[in-house]
Design a protein around this motif. Structure first.
Motif, PDB file in Angstrom:
ATOM      1  N   ALA A  20     -42.947  43.483 -27.210  1.00 17.00           N
ATOM      2  CA  ALA A  20     -43.125  42.677 -25.976  1.00 17.00           C
ATOM      3  C   ALA A  20     -44.119  42.991 -25.016  1.00 17.00           C
ATOM      4  O   ALA A  20     -44.376  44.337 -24.813  1.00 17.00           O
ATOM      5  CB  ALA A  20     -41.710  42.154 -25.336  1.00 17.00           C
ATOM      6  N   LYS A  21     -44.871  42.137 -24.387  1.00 16.58           N
ATOM      7  CA  LYS A  21     -46.018  42.498 -23.320  1.00 16.58           C
ATOM      8  C   LYS A  21     -45.361  42.333 -21.822  1.00 16.58           C
ATOM      9  O   LYS A  21     -45.569  43.303 -21.176  1.00 16.58           O
ATOM     10  CB  LYS A  21     -47.023  41.299 -23.623  1.00 16.58           C
ATOM     11  CG  LYS A  21     -47.640  41.439 -24.743  1.00 16.58           C
ATOM     12  CD  LYS A  21     -48.865  40.251 -25.089  1.00 16.58           C
ATOM     13  CE  LYS A  21     -49.379  40.253 -26.431  1.00 16.58           C
ATOM     14  NZ  LYS A  21     -50.405  39.104 -26.484  1.00 16.58           N
ATOM     15  N   TRP A  22     -44.294  41.662 -21.837  1.00 18.38           N
ATOM     16  CA  TRP A  22     -43.680  41.325 -20.493  1.00 18.38           C
ATOM     17  C   TRP A  22     -42.158  41.155 -20.616  1.00 18.38           C
ATOM     18  O   TRP A  22     -41.779  40.320 -21.515  1.00 18.38           O
ATOM     19  CB  TRP A  22     -44.233  40.182 -19.865  1.00 18.38           C
ATOM     20  CG  TRP A  22     -45.901  40.352 -19.490  1.00 18.38           C
ATOM     21  CD1 TRP A  22     -46.681  39.759 -20.169  1.00 18.38           C
ATOM     22  CD2 TRP A  22     -46.534  40.886 -18.134  1.00 18.38           C
ATOM     23  NE1 TRP A  22     -48.025  40.173 -19.586  1.00 18.38           N
ATOM     24  CE2 TRP A  22     -47.921  40.976 -18.478  1.00 18.38           C
ATOM     25  CE3 TRP A  22     -46.039  41.471 -17.208  1.00 18.38           C
ATOM     26  CZ2 TRP A  22     -48.645  41.346 -17.400  1.00 18.38           C
ATOM     27  CZ3 TRP A  22     -46.744  41.800 -16.257  1.00 18.38           C
ATOM     28  CH2 TRP A  22     -48.291  42.013 -16.381  1.00 18.38           C
ATOM     29  N   SER A  38     -43.721  45.645 -17.435  1.00 17.45           N
ATOM     30  CA  SER A  38     -44.662  45.818 -18.290  1.00 17.45           C
ATOM     31  C   SER A  38     -45.010  47.363 -18.577  1.00 17.45           C
ATOM     32  O   SER A  38     -44.562  48.114 -17.713  1.00 17.45           O
ATOM     33  CB  SER A  38     -45.927  45.027 -17.947  1.00 17.45           C
ATOM     34  OG  SER A  38     -46.483  45.948 -16.849  1.00 17.45           O
ATOM     35  N   THR A  39     -45.827  47.637 -19.582  1.00 18.65           N
ATOM     36  CA  THR A  39     -46.137  49.124 -19.531  1.00 18.65           C
ATOM     37  C   THR A  39     -47.091  49.627 -18.328  1.00 18.65           C
ATOM     38  O   THR A  39     -47.230  50.841 -18.260  1.00 18.65           O
ATOM     39  CB  THR A  39     -47.068  49.376 -21.007  1.00 18.65           C
ATOM     40  OG1 THR A  39     -47.944  48.321 -20.909  1.00 18.65           O
ATOM     41  CG2 THR A  39     -46.081  48.921 -22.088  1.00 18.65           C
ATOM     42  N   ASP A  40     -47.652  48.527 -17.574  1.00 19.38           N
ATOM     43  CA  ASP A  40     -48.318  48.914 -16.372  1.00 19.38           C
ATOM     44  C   ASP A  40     -47.413  49.593 -15.172  1.00 19.38           C
ATOM     45  O   ASP A  40     -47.739  49.710 -14.250  1.00 19.38           O
ATOM     46  CB  ASP A  40     -49.329  47.812 -16.029  1.00 19.38           C
ATOM     47  CG  ASP A  40     -50.411  47.870 -16.977  1.00 19.38           C
ATOM     48  OD1 ASP A  40     -50.663  48.827 -17.623  1.00 19.38           O
ATOM     49  OD2 ASP A  40     -50.796  46.665 -17.083  1.00 19.38           O
ATOM     50  N   LEU A  54     -41.025  47.374 -24.693  1.00 21.80           N
ATOM     51  CA  LEU A  54     -42.167  47.591 -24.280  1.00 21.80           C
ATOM     52  C   LEU A  54     -43.190  48.688 -24.846  1.00 21.80           C
ATOM     53  O   LEU A  54     -44.417  48.426 -25.147  1.00 21.80           O
ATOM     54  CB  LEU A  54     -42.324  47.752 -22.800  1.00 21.80           C
ATOM     55  CG  LEU A  54     -41.839  46.121 -22.031  1.00 21.80           C
ATOM     56  CD1 LEU A  54     -41.701  46.895 -20.472  1.00 21.80           C
ATOM     57  CD2 LEU A  54     -42.864  45.142 -22.270  1.00 21.80           C
ATOM     58  N   LYS A 101     -46.097  35.677 -35.152  1.00 19.25           N
ATOM     59  CA  LYS A 101     -47.324  36.177 -34.484  1.00 19.25           C
ATOM     60  C   LYS A 101     -48.513  36.915 -35.569  1.00 19.25           C
ATOM     61  O   LYS A 101     -49.553  36.744 -35.099  1.00 19.25           O
ATOM     62  CB  LYS A 101     -46.972  37.378 -33.408  1.00 19.25           C
ATOM     63  CG  LYS A 101     -46.215  36.893 -32.277  1.00 19.25           C
ATOM     64  CD  LYS A 101     -46.731  35.842 -31.404  1.00 19.25           C
ATOM     65  CE  LYS A 101     -47.900  36.563 -30.654  1.00 19.25           C
ATOM     66  NZ  LYS A 101     -48.433  35.679 -29.751  1.00 19.25           N
ATOM     67  N   GLU A 121     -42.767  40.693 -32.886  1.00 18.77           N
ATOM     68  CA  GLU A 121     -43.455  40.789 -31.820  1.00 18.77           C
ATOM     69  C   GLU A 121     -43.317  39.476 -30.922  1.00 18.77           C
ATOM     70  O   GLU A 121     -43.368  38.453 -31.519  1.00 18.77           O
ATOM     71  CB  GLU A 121     -45.028  40.714 -32.386  1.00 18.77           C
ATOM     72  CG  GLU A 121     -46.151  40.950 -30.950  1.00 18.77           C
ATOM     73  CD  GLU A 121     -47.439  40.920 -31.343  1.00 18.77           C
ATOM     74  OE1 GLU A 121     -48.267  40.901 -30.667  1.00 18.77           O
ATOM     75  OE2 GLU A 121     -47.640  41.137 -32.660  1.00 18.77           O
ATOM     76  N   ASP A 178     -44.179  37.570 -26.825  1.00 17.02           N
ATOM     77  CA  ASP A 178     -45.243  37.892 -25.822  1.00 17.02           C
ATOM     78  C   ASP A 178     -44.319  37.769 -24.473  1.00 17.02           C
ATOM     79  O   ASP A 178     -44.690  38.717 -23.619  1.00 17.02           O
ATOM     80  CB  ASP A 178     -46.096  36.608 -25.487  1.00 17.02           C
ATOM     81  CG  ASP A 178     -47.039  36.280 -26.618  1.00 17.02           C
ATOM     82  OD1 ASP A 178     -48.040  37.031 -26.641  1.00 17.02           O
ATOM     83  OD2 ASP A 178     -47.019  35.317 -27.498  1.00 17.02           O
ATOM     84  N   GLY A 224     -44.279  48.049 -28.180  1.00 19.16           N
ATOM     85  CA  GLY A 224     -45.287  46.986 -28.406  1.00 19.16           C
ATOM     86  C   GLY A 224     -44.687  45.658 -28.742  1.00 19.16           C
ATOM     87  O   GLY A 224     -45.451  44.756 -29.434  1.00 19.16           O
TER      88      GLY A 224
END
Length: 283
Positions: free
Chosen positions: A193-195, A209-211, A188, A149, A168, A170, A191
């Protein structure tokens, strides 16, 4: 959107599939009601789907032998026009995967031969815009993964979890029985992985996710044979990306449900139809 050139890196082997009533007790002896052999391993399973969706795909991973099973795999890849020029063919044995499926659809898997295999590398990774790796291959390419990445504009998805993720990616597709939710959240938060999509046969999946967390509820179906279902899910993400992550995840889960519930290959029309039955609920 879809990617133009996808590399599926991981296990390459024939699957020896046996349908049984139940596993024997220690020292027991049973007969299989039905059995068959098919090309398998995560790299081949994913590449088959991606090629069917008319996207250029290639495979790399463990070496395959100059034996009858190796020839069987090569002929299959040739027939599907899946590129395999970087797969090592040598005098090691071709690994195999024995899969025992009971009457509930639950699988017990015994893999053999990988420790004796030689493994491809990630040279010329810039020729691809998407890379899918499986959990079995990580320890053989981990140093290279740390740079993928950083040095390339490439989408990187991983199927399964075994080695620590300190590189890293995605997107991670992983069965709920392979990773704890706490461990997934740590990946997560760091950082790495994003999902992360936690799957579980015909039970609701979770998209982390972090959200926050979303629950992905598949249509009601009976699992016939879950072999390759997770690979179909990962293949869809690797082929079409996550520009619209909700739509992609619904269709990826639909692809897995089709495989588990019908044993059919999930074509795009079927995926589109089934994805409309997939529900998304916030948790």
């Amino acid at each position: 959107m879809s990617f133009k050139n996808v590399l599926c890196f991981g296990s390459l082997n024939p699957d020896l599939v046996y349908f049984i009533d139940k596993l024997p007790s220690p020292g027991g002896d049973i007969q299989s009601k039905k059995y068959f052999i098919r090309p398998g391993g995560t790299a081949i399973n994913c590449a088959e789907n991606i090629a069917m969706w008319e996207i250029n795909t290639a495979v790399r991973g463990n070496s395959i032998g100059n034996d009858e099973l190796g020839t069987y795999l090569v002929e299959h890849l040739n027939n599907l026009k899946i590129v395999h020029k970087d797969v090592i063919k040598d005098n090691t044995i071709t690994p195999t995967c024995s899969i025992y499926i009971d009457e509930s659809g639950e699988r017990t898997i015994i893999s053999s031969g990988y420790e004796e295999s030689n493994w491809s590398n990630l040279n010329n990774i810039q020729d691809y815009d998407s890379l899918l790796i499986d959990r079995y291959s990580i320890k053989y390419i981990k140093k290279e993964l740390e740079k993928v990445k950083k040095n390339n504009d490439i989408f990187l998805a991983q199927a399964g979890y075994e080695e620590e993720i300190d590189y890293e990616i995605d997107f991670l597709v992983v069965s709920k029985n392979e990773i704890e939710v706490k461990e997934a959240n740590e990946i997560l938060e760091k950082g790495m992985a994003k999902w992360i999509l936690l799957t579980s046969s015909n039970l609701p999946a979770r998209l982390l996710s972090t959200d926050g967390v979303l629950e992905i509820v598949p249509p009601d179906f009976k699992t016939i044979n879950a072999t390759g279902a997770g690979d179909a899910t990962a293949a869809y993400i690797s082929a079409f990306g996550i520009e619209d992550v909700i739509d992609s995840v619904k269709k990826a889960c639909a692809a897995g449900a089709i495989v588990a519930g019908t044993n059919d290959k999930p074509n795009l029309k079927m995926i589109d139809e089934i994805s409309k039955l997939v529900e998304i609920n916030p948790r």
